[in-house]
Structure formats: structure tokens, C-alpha cells
Enzyme design. Structure first.
Site, short mmCIF file in Angstrom:
data_model
loop_
_atom_site.label_atom_id
_atom_site.label_comp_id
_atom_site.label_asym_id
_atom_site.label_seq_id
_atom_site.Cartn_x
_atom_site.Cartn_y
_atom_site.Cartn_z
CG ASP A 149 46.45 41.20 46.92
OD1 ASP A 149 47.57 41.28 47.43
OD2 ASP A 149 46.16 41.70 45.82
CD GLU A 195 43.74 39.30 43.99
OE1 GLU A 195 44.02 40.26 44.72
OE2 GLU A 195 44.28 39.13 42.88
CB SER A 200 43.69 34.09 40.92
OG SER A 200 44.22 35.25 41.47
CB THR A 201 39.82 32.13 37.14
OG1 THR A 201 40.73 32.73 36.22
CG2 THR A 201 38.63 33.03 37.39
CG HIS A 227 44.42 43.14 38.30
ND1 HIS A 227 45.54 43.20 39.09
CD2 HIS A 227 43.76 44.30 38.53
CE1 HIS A 227 45.56 44.34 39.76
NE2 HIS A 227 44.48 45.03 39.46
CG ASN A 236 46.56 37.70 34.75
OD1 ASN A 236 47.47 38.51 34.86
ND2 ASN A 236 45.72 37.45 35.75
NE ARG A 251 51.18 36.99 35.01
CZ ARG A 251 50.86 37.67 36.12
NH1 ARG A 251 49.60 37.77 36.49
NH2 ARG A 251 51.79 38.23 36.86
#
Lengths: 497, 64
Positions: A88, A93, A95-96, A150, A152, A237
Site C-alpha cells: 500500500d 500492509e 489487514s487482519t 487503522h 475497523n 464500517r
């Protein structure tokens, strides 16, 4: 009633090439390809079909705002644990996958660290010019460049966005007193001419607006990206860009757990007797980062003052009462919500009486304790380069170099469970369906994204399986079905019959 | 080095304190200090050699 607080964390890691081509985009690609090809041996690509990061939750876009570009040409892969792993901008990056609760989120965030460590090792075997890659789990380079971690959270579309902004802003401004990762010095114009020794947060000084769509410029405390990756009529979200990447498990747990609870209370429209609206949240955010006593008065919209610690106590008391009145089902199974409350109270008490007693729980305290001990031993001032080096190396993921790894911080997830989470998806969300299909039929799943899977069954056209509900496709829903299917064709036949 | 020697001198005091059954928090504090001291020894070994250059060379592009 508040809906289940499905949650996840996306972390952009710092990347440094030692002794080779310093291009971070190329290096990130080498890193992720090495993992996908050599470690995971799996390379289902990401499907960009439903990407729309420019949609604004307020229903309009401000003039001159810059929605993020979707970079479809860079390395982008989906893992069998349901996670997304990609390049990214100029960072790797991770993301779980969608997690059912805050504790599971810690486990998958930690699995991400393991994936990055394995990627570094695999990448180093692929380069033969003596260079190597180093990965940092931090949020700034100390020179004014920041990259994000970040969070979510799944929210009920029925909760008005204005209520979310008003309710969550004071939490975002003040939660850094336990969720901050700590930083030596300052690096933005907000602190020009000021002598800053240490800040609670890596990210706080990068925030310039209260609400907005941007993530790279004029960063807002509340981000308005409206891209639910789910049925937009039922779900929202909330994309949270205000936090630091944590290494301490308790800090990650509290960051996600307290925020989930605050958002649940907003959905249920639970309010305290006292208004927590700050007069100037952006300035308050910068002030809180500088205040190691948490007692600096912040000006509230009604003219009164409150401290960061006081505001956190207000949130805690409200959450305690909310739990007693309405239960904590939305926070996940097995008492996770209660655990959040117990730990929240514990850290607030600790911050009030003896902050350094929390060195095993909180990143900024662990880092500060290390720095103070180092200063005492070597007699160095705050502007000594060795302190900045120590700060940076705290976040180095290499086991041989990581300072964090040398600390005896409290672990709340079992190491074996973390290792399992590298390859196995969470059982309680749709990530289970995504991950299990990738494990079972890696060559048949051609692309995947958060809300669909695309199968290639040979002669037929590609078949898309939508997953618009994050709470469906769980092990409970489809484990039996998947076990019973011998092929992906059989699965698709059964799903459509 | 001077500071390190000074810390070593305090070690016997710590033993005496434990024998005298002081409150647990003080003993824990001393134990932590000793652990921190070992940790600092280790950090002195692994911390990047040229701190100034190491920090200067760490430049990232903004992300998100």
C-alpha cells in the site's frame, strides 16, 4: 441492541533496505512475494470489484478533498487465515481478517507480526547482493512522515453518523493515555519552537481536522470513508485512523476493546449526565500527547474543563453501567467484554496512582521506562541520538534486534494460538468461509475480497460467491457443508440449490 | 561505567531489605531495577552502532 462489534486492524509497516536498492515499493513487493511464493505457497489475488474508498459517510465530499487512489497494479494477496497482505503506497500492509471480538483481534494482529517476520527471513534468502530488509511496526520516521494503523468496527447503519462523530471524538482524543505507543520528540509544525521530550502517541500530532475523508493529508480524528464491505443498508464500517500500532498485547486489546464498547453505547444511544464535547478536539489531541500527568485541563464546549484521565473515567463509568443494565453480548463470547472493563479500570487506576507500574501493559510506559533507565546509565539528554535510536529499535520486528521483544510484557494470547492464526481463519465471522475455501481449494479461488470469493471451475464462466454479511459464513454456519463437499463445484452447486 | 558500579553497590542493601520483610512493592521495585539493569546491558550490545546515522537513514514515505 448494539450489533456484534466485528473488528479488524490494518497495519502499514515501516520498511528499510539495508545495503541495497532503497525503493520501498520494490522492497515491499519482494517481501510479500517471498512470503506468498516461498512460505504460504499460495497466491490468490485481491479482487478490486467493490473498492470505493472515496464515498463519504456524510453523503457529500468537501471541495478539494482527496480520496485515496486504488492501486490495482501492486502486489496484493489473500491468506488462508482470511487476511489481506499487500503493498500500500510505499509500505507492506497486513489487514487482519474480520474478528469477532477484541481478544481475537489481538491474536490476528500478532499473527501479522509473525507473517512479517517470516517474510523478512524469506526475502533475505532471495537476495544475493548482501542487502536485507528490516521491518518496523511503528507509525512515523521521526521526520514528519507518518503511516497508519487503522482499526475497523462493524456498526449498525441505523446509528446516525453525526451521533457517532460526537460520541467517539472525546474517546479518540483521550484513549492515547493507554493506547499510545510513545515517541521521543516531535516532528510537525504544531510543536515548532517547543521543547518536546516525549509524547504518549506516535500519531497524535499528525491530526489536523475533526472530521474528513482524507487519510494522508489533513488527517481527521474521525474518518468519513463510507465503504462498508458489507450490505450498506444494514451496516456501516467505521474506519478509524487515529491510533498507533501497538506491540504490547494489553494495549492493543484495550484500544480495540474500549472503542468497541464506546461504539456499542453510541448505537444504543447511551449518554452520561455530563457532556464530553471538547471545545477544540484537534488541539486537545496534541496537548494530551504531551501530558504525562493526564491532568492538564482541556476546555470543553460548555466552557468547563476536564482532564484526559477524567474523560476516560467518565467513559469507563458509563460503560460499566451499560454492561450492568444491558449486558455485553455485542462484545463477543466468553467474557471478553467483562475483561475489557476489568483491564480498563486497572489501567486508569494505574495511570492515576503510578503510571510506571504499567510498564508490562502499555507501550508508551514500557518505552519511557527503558529510555529513563538508559538516560540514567549513560547520562544523556533528551536530544541524544541514542534515545531516538532506542525509540526506533523498540519497533524493529527482527527477534535479534527488537527491543520490545526483550521486555517482559504481559501476554494475553497463547503463543500457539498466535502461530495457528497465521494460517487458520477466525471461526466466528465470514473470514472462516474465505480462509477455509483458500485452504481447501487454493487453485480454484482466483480472487477474493472482503465481501466475495471468485471461483474458476474450469470450463464454466467464473463464479462469484457474495458474502455481504460479516456474521455469516462462520464455522457454525458452513463447517459441515464445507466438510461434506469434495470439490468446489459441489460447493457451488449446493450453495445455489 | 560509573553508574553501573554504583548500582552494583546497592545489591547487598536489597538483600537486607528483603530479609527485613519490607512491603512487597519495594522488593518488586528492586527486582525490576535489577532486571532493567540486565536489559540495559543487553541493549548496549544490540543497539545500532552509529545511532545518529541509523536514525538519519530511517526515512519513510507517508502512507495510508
Amino acid at each position: 441492541m448494539a450489533i456484534p462489534k466485528v473488528c479488524g486492524i490494518e497495519t502499514e509497516y515501516g520498511i528499510q533496505v539495508v545495503g541495497g536498492d532503497p525503493n520501498p515499493i520494490a522492497a515491499s513487493s519482494v517481501l510479500i512475494n517471498a512470503y506468498a511464493h516461498d512460505v504460504a505457497r499460495q497466491q490468490t489475488g485481491w479482487d478490486f470489484e467493490d473498492e470505493a474508498p472515496g464515498n463519504d459517510a456524510r453523503g457529500f465530499a468537501r471541495e478539494g478533498s482527496m480520496p485515496p487512489q486504488v492501486e490495482t497494479h501492486l502486489v496484493n494477496t489473500v491468506l488462508t487465515n482470511g487476511a489481506r497482505y499487500y503493498v500500500d503506497h510505499a509500505h507492506p500492509e497486513y489487514s487482519t481478517p474480520e474478528c469477532r471480538d477484541a481478544l481475537e483481534c489481538v491474536r490476528y494482529d500478532r499473527a501479522g507480526e509473525l507473517i512479517l517476520i517470516r517474510s523478512m527471513e524469506a526475502a533475505d534468502l532471495n537476495v544475493h547482493d548482501g542487502s536485507h530488509l528490516v521491518i518496523y511496526k511503528n507509525n512515523s520516521d521521526g521526520k514528519g512522515n507518518s503511516y497508519g494503523a487503522h482499526e475497523n468496527y462493524l456498526m449498525d447503519r441505523a446509528a446516525p453518523f453525526t451521533r457517532i462523530v460526537a460520541g467517539v471524538t472525546p474517546h479518540f482524543v483521550t484513549r492515547q493515555i493507554f493506547a499510545g505507543a510513545g515517541k521521543v520528540g516531535a516532528e510537525t509544525s504544531f510543536h515548532d519552537g517547543e521543547r518536546v521530550e516525549f509524547q504518549l502517541s506516535q500519531r497524535a500530532e499528525f491530526f489536523e481536522e475533526e472530521v474528513g475523508l482524507e487519510t494522508t493529508l489533513k488527517r481527521p480524528i474521525v474518518n468519513t470513508r463510507d465503504e462498508p464491505h458489507a450490505d450498506p443498508r444494514r451496516y456501516r464500517r467505521l474506519h478509524v485512523i487515529v491510533g498507533d500500532a501497538n506491540l504490547a498485547e494489553v494495549a492493543t486489546f484495550l484500544k480495540v476493546g474500549t472503542t468497541s464498547l464506546v461504539l456499542a453505547m453510541i448505537e444504543d444511544d447511551v449518554r452520561g449526565s455530563r457532556s464530553l464535547v471538547l471545545a477544540d478536539p484537534v488541539t486537545a489531541m496534541h496537548q494530551v500527547a504531551l501530558d504525562r500527568t493526564f491532568t492538564r485541563p482541556l476546555t470543553m464546549a460548555d466552557g468547563s474543563t476536564a482532564t484526559a484521565l477524567g474523560i476516560q473515567w467518565e467513559f469507563y463509568s458509563l460503560a460499566r453501567k451499560y454492561a450492568d443494565d444491558q449486558g455485553l453480548e455485542c462484545m463477543g463470547p466468553e467474557g471478553v467484554g467483562e475483561e475489557v472493563l476489568v483491564r480498563w479500570e486497572h489501567v486508569l487506576n494505574g495511570l492515576e496512582t503510578d503510571p510506571m507500574s504499567l510498564a508490562r501493559q502499555l507501550d508508551w510506559v514500557a518505552k519511557l521506562q527503558l529510555i529513563e533507565a538508559y538516560r540514567e546509565r549513560h547520562g544523556c539528554g533528551w536530544d541524544d541520538h541514542r534515545l531516538a535510536a532506542l525509540d526506533l529499535q523498540y519497533h524493529d520486528l527482527r527477534p535479534s534486534r527488537s527491543l520490545f521483544a526483550r521486555l517482559d510484557t504481559e501476554r494475553i494470547v497463547d503463543e500457539e494460538a498466535v502461530v495457528a492464526a497465521v494460517t487458520e481463519p477466525p471461526r466466528g465471522t465470514r473470514a472462516w468461509f474465505r480462509g477455509q475455501c483458500l485452504r481447501k481449494w487454493p487453485s480454484a479461488v482466483v480472487t477474493a475480497n472482503w465481501d466475495s470469493l471468485v471461483f474458476d471451475l474450469g470450463a464454466d464462466p467464473l463464479r462469484r460467491v457474495p458474502m455481504m454479511d460479516p456474521l455469516k459464513g462462520t464455522a457454525e454456519h458452513v463447517e459441515e457443508l464445507l466438510d461434506a463437499c469434495a470439490s468446489p463445484s459441489e460447493l457451488l452447486d449446493r450453495l445455489t440449490s | 561505567m560509573a553508574e553501573r558500579e554504583q548500582k552494583k553497590k546497592t545489591a547487598p542493601d536489597r538483600v537486607e531489605e528483603v530479609v527485613a520483610d519490607v512491603p512487597a512493592s519495594s522488593g518488586t521495585g528492586d527486582k525490576l531495577k535489577a532486571e532493567l539493569d540486565d536489559l540495559l546491558d543487553e541493549i548496549d550490545e544490540v543497539l545500532e552502532d552509529n545511532a545518529e546515522e541509523f536514525v538519519r537513514n530511517y526515512v519513510q514515505k507517508g502512507g495510508e
